[in-house]
Design an enzyme around this catalytic site. Structure first.
Site, PDB file in Angstrom:
ATOM      1  CD  GLU A 183      45.703  36.445  35.084  1.00 54.61           C
ATOM      2  OE1 GLU A 183      44.615  36.016  34.877  1.00 54.61           O
ATOM      3  OE2 GLU A 183      45.791  37.642  35.388  1.00 54.61           O
ATOM      4  CG  ASP A 185      48.652  38.634  41.550  1.00 54.34           C
ATOM      5  OD1 ASP A 185      48.964  39.614  42.311  1.00 54.34           O
ATOM      6  OD2 ASP A 185      47.957  38.503  40.712  1.00 54.34           O
ATOM      7  CD  GLU A 237      43.475  47.208  39.083  1.00 56.01           C
ATOM      8  OE1 GLU A 237      43.970  47.082  37.912  1.00 56.01           O
ATOM      9  OE2 GLU A 237      43.477  46.078  39.773  1.00 56.01           O
ATOM     10  NE  ARG A 244      43.190  47.328  34.956  1.00 48.38           N
ATOM     11  CZ  ARG A 244      42.238  46.577  35.054  1.00 48.38           C
ATOM     12  NH1 ARG A 244      41.401  46.682  34.145  1.00 48.38           N
ATOM     13  NH2 ARG A 244      41.976  45.808  35.930  1.00 48.38           N
TER      14      ARG A 244
HETATM   15  C1  DMJ Z   1      45.219  42.570  35.171  1.00 51.35           C
HETATM   16  O1  DMJ Z   1      44.924  43.767  35.487  1.00 51.35           O
HETATM   17  C2  DMJ Z   1      46.728  42.199  35.551  1.00 51.35           C
HETATM   18  O2  DMJ Z   1      47.088  41.184  35.198  1.00 51.35           O
HETATM   19  C3  DMJ Z   1      46.698  42.151  37.049  1.00 51.35           C
HETATM   20  O3  DMJ Z   1      48.292  41.884  37.306  1.00 51.35           O
HETATM   21  C4  DMJ Z   1      46.101  40.755  37.472  1.00 51.35           C
HETATM   22  N1  DMJ Z   1      44.747  41.213  37.277  1.00 51.35           N
HETATM   23  C5  DMJ Z   1      44.380  41.562  35.801  1.00 51.35           C
HETATM   24  C6  DMJ Z   1      44.136  40.426  34.884  1.00 51.35           C
HETATM   25  O4  DMJ Z   1      43.787  39.293  35.300  1.00 51.35           O
END
Ligand code: DMJ
Length: 673
Positions: A573, A437, A304, A308
């Site tokens: 998404e 994912d 994270e 970010r």
């Molecule tokens: C974000 O932090 C990123 O897109 C991550 O890959 C998946 N989750 C969140 C958004 O849904």
């Protein structure tokens, strides 16, 4: 032999003495038979006996051949030199294996060592640190660009061209440049690209902003203006009640802390730049300069904070050119490195950035597969910018290791990996949703970032998409929507996370980059499904998870929602994929779908005093049950992708120059098309 009598009979000549001596006489006289002196004398005598004309001709021929000899000697010099050098080169390139002769050693390059970990990987010839800081304060007017009339034609053409072009006559040469074919699809290396090593040594002025500035501005659209308004509203809430904290709690007018690092502010920096919000950007920059401190005794999640914070700082550095953001990126990057000190080199999930220690979650020594394989774009870019290989080495090792692991199912990966053994755990469960994912997303995006050369990444990506088609694709009833379900120990489940809606965008990006047209077809089908996950719900907002109906039942829609899954976290998404689809097809329906979604966010999640909130129940328009939390990705991703979706300017974050990380932070492609 002349006789003395004959000599005297000849007309007297001034220039020679008529002395006649036979050899015998000479020998008797000198007692030295066949001596040099005698031979000299004999030659001289013969010379004297020649006529003047004869002597002139001989002299001329002698001088002439001497001159020719000198000239040809000088011309021979170069060939001699090169011959000499060539043989030296031959010696140098001679392989050390006895008996092995190179066919043509003189033209072969010197053998390369295959030792470095970065060896096959692009060109991490690390980039030198940027030159003197090139500070551009405040957002550029990136959004103000003239609409390009050829935009749609160009992008659509690009997508299909690469797929269908036959291999040309220069096939052999192209093969050397590693054409990769996949079940009939020919992926042509971009002939215009240069090896990253030569490109990246001189770091860019960190962004393409300057070039962009020279173009006529494209007026922003009303829908883009609505996004700016939404952003300002969200920002107001954050500024008023959560300034410098991680997340806004808009209802209670307070904040929540996750890492205590101003997460929303950092996540939103490049969005402000792209939206042209100069004032807001300046204020946020001041906070980064004066208040953002990473030397804190705090545990952060590696994934994270990478996507970010590190991603946000790097992209803001590229867009703004402000070295402050690179300095901060280096700082956090270094502090995250202890995560890789594990027996397997598969990183731990958590790092204490103040103490320099790392650990797995309390209950397991496993890490999540998506987490350890979706930090690569950022660390690789950090290596490129700093010239320090250690960042890229660490993350590349993870990818190489995962590439070789068993436990995959036609390219699909399990969700967990053990940090001690380096093996997948919890085998047999496959999803493109949570925990797996972005593994798939980053396979493609790293390949693009590195100039489409790292074949293992592409192989893994292509294989995985085949795996999706084989094991996870199904159609719902009644509308026959194509969706991606899950597989658990051989049993198919018609469950699809909203997170999976990144996939249409990624597939479209792959097709744009030369992968098979099938991927674009699948992308079109899946984005329709993702849109239906909004459209078939009472609030027009998607839940976190849906279950698709496989059998037609009277009065039932395609989408079923379980009570535990009906929340909406303002996730990006679907909007993200709509953006890619619009960019590559120009089909306005994608903009319209995005517009509907924005309106529904405004209707059900907007908090009047500032900010937007997650909601608990997308099925209850009269009470969607606000959760009192605005996730940082709403500003970092959702609104950014909305703004880009409503733009007709392909140069507003040109997808041939930038690749978005999984948190929507654009990073430069090392070898842009
Ligand atoms: C974000 O932090 C990123 O897109 C991550 O890959 C998946 N989750 C969140 C958004 O849904």
């Amino acid at each position: 032999m002349y006789s003395a009598a004959a000599a005297t009979a000849s007309p007297p000549r001034r220039d020679f003495i008529s002395v006649t001596l036979s050899p015998e006489e000479a020998g008797a006289a000198g007692g030295y038979n066949n001596s040099k002196a005698w031979r000299r004398r004999s030659c001289w005598r013969k010379w004297k006996q020649l006529s003047r004309l004869q002597r002139s001709v001989i002299l001329f021929l002698f001088v002439f051949s001497a001159v020719c000899g000198v000239i040809s000697y000088t011309n021979m010099g170069e060939p001699w030199k090169s011959l000499t050098n060539k043989s030296l080169d031959d010696q140098r390139t001679e392989p050390e294996i006895p008996g092995l002769k190179l066919a043509n050693p003189a033209v072969l390059p010197a053998p390369q060592k295959a030792d470095t970990n970065l060896g096959d990987n692009p060109e991490l010839s690390p980039q030198k640190p940027p030159r003197a800081p090139h500070v551009r304060r405040g957002p550029s007017n990136l959004q103000i660009k003239p609409p390009r009339r050829d935009v749609r034609l160009k992008t659509r053409h690009d997508t299909s061209r690469v797929v269908e072009e036959p291999i040309q006559a220069d096939k052999e040469e192209k093969t050397e440049k590693s054409i990769i074919s996949w079940r009939g699809a020919v992926i042509e290396p971009d002939q215009s690209t240069e090896p990253p090593s030569s490109k990246i040594k001189e770091p860019e002025k960190p962004s393409s902003v300057e070039a962009e500035d020279q173009k006529e501005p494209v007026p922003i659209t009303d829908r883009q203006r609505a996004v700016i308004e939404a952003f300002r509203h969200a920002w107001k809430g954050y500024k008023d009640f959560a300034w410098g904290h991680d997340e806004l709690k808009p209802l209670s007018k307070s904040y929540s802390e996750w890492f205590g690092l101003g997460l929303t502010l950092i996540d939103a920096l490049d969005t402000m730049w792209i939206l042209g919000l100069k004032e807001e950007f300046e204020e946020a920059r001041k906070w980064v300069a004066n208040d953002l401190v990473f030397d804190k005794n705090v545990d952060v999640n590696l994934f994270e904070s990478t996507i970010r914070i590190l991603g946000g700082l790097l992209s803001t550095y590229h867009l703004s050119g402000d070295s402050l953001f690179l300095e901060k990126a280096k700082d956090i990057g270094n502090r995250l490195m202890p995560a890789f000190n594990t027996p397997s080199k598969i990183p731990y999930s958590d790092v204490n950035i103040g103490r320099g220690t790392a650990h797995p979650p309390r209950w397991t020594s496993d890490s999540t597969v998506a987490e350890v394989t979706s930090i690569q774009l950022e660390f690789r870019e950090l290596s490129r910018l700093t010239g320090d290989e250690k960042f890229q080495k660490a993350v590349d090792e993870v990818m190489k290791h995962v590439h070789t692991l068993s436990g995959k199912n036609d390219g699909l990966v399990p969700m967990f990996i053990n940090t001690n053994s380096g093996q997948f755990t919890h085998l047999g469960v496959y999803t493109l949703g949570a925990r797996a994912d972005s593994y798939y997303e980053y396979l493609l995006k790293q390949w693009i970032q590195g100039g489409k050369k790292e074949n293992e990444l592409l192989e893994d990506y292509m294989r995985a998409i085949e795996g999706v088609k084989k094991h996870l694709l199904q159609r719902s009833q009644p509308k026959r929507l194509t969706f991606v379900g899950e597989l658990a120990h051989g049993h198919f489940s018609a469950k699809m996370d909203h997170l999976v809606c990144f996939l249409p965008g990624t597939l479209a990006l792959g097709a744009h980059n030369g992968l098979t047209a099938d991927h674009m077809k699948l992308a079109e089908a899946l984005i329709e499904t993702c849109y239906q996950m909004y459209a078939q719900v009472e609030t027009g907002l998607s839940p976190e998870i849906v279950h698709f109906n496989l059998h037609a039942q009277k009065g039932h829609k395609d989408v079923e929602i379980k009570p535990a899954d009906r929340h909406n976290l303002l996730r990006p998404e679907t909007v993200e994929s709509l953006f890619y689809m619009y960019r590559f097809t120009g089909d306005k329906k994608y903009q319209d779908w995005g517009w509907e979604i924005l309106q529904n966010f405004n209707k059900y999640t907007r908090v009047p005093t500032g900010g937007y909130t997650s909601i608990n129940n997308v099925q209850n328009p009269s009470n969607p049950e606000p959760r009192d939390k605005m996730e940082s990705f709403f500003l970092g991703e959702t609104l950014k992708y909305m703004f880009l979706l409503f733009s007709d300017d392909i140069d507003l974050i040109n997808l041939d120059k930038y690749v978005f990380n999984t948190e929507a932070h654009p990073l430069p492609i090392w070898v842009p098309a």
